[in-house]
Write a protein that holds these residues in place. Sequence first.
Motif: not given
Length: 194
Positions: A35, A68, A64, A32, A10
């Motif tokens: 989200a 990802t 999420q 993240f 990330e």
Amino acid sequence: MTLLDRSASESFREGSLPVLATERLILRAPCFEDAKTIATLANDRRIAENTLRIPHPYGLADAQSFITTANTTGGEIVFLIARRGGAVIGACGIAQFGEGPPEIGYWLGVPFWGQGYATEAVRALLDHAFDDLGYDVVAGGAGEQSGLAPGAGKMRIPVDGRRPLSHPRARLIRAGRSIPSRPQAVGLSPRRQA
């Protein structure tokens, strides 16, 4: 969450994608922490009806999963659209599907429709595609559903080759709006002069 808590992939993705700035917006990599906001904004049937890949209902697990997988393949670049104050209002990106030209796509949360944010974000995205990524042509258009986003369908108008447009490659894009001067790109090397 601190930087140490983030996964290496990330952090790498966020660091390798430029941040594009316009007068009112910042286009940046998703992380993240976004989200919950993404899930809240995208969980509207009108968003799903105007996009190809957003399901309805759209929950936290969908957001999420999106985060990802965002920017993990070479054929797609995804930015979140945030107002300069920091609030995420949507997303946009460029993707290469098959042999055709790269396509742009975007969505905005319904409360942000009709305020010119999509046009501003797409202009920055097009400049990035042409000037920084070196594309010669980009395809794309807004949803054609009747009036869901005020004026959204009007962004897909053929370019009139007889009228000069301000972007040096505007004649090559399949979007009909004149593209004004380049928004400031943060984190990119200066454009080469020909």
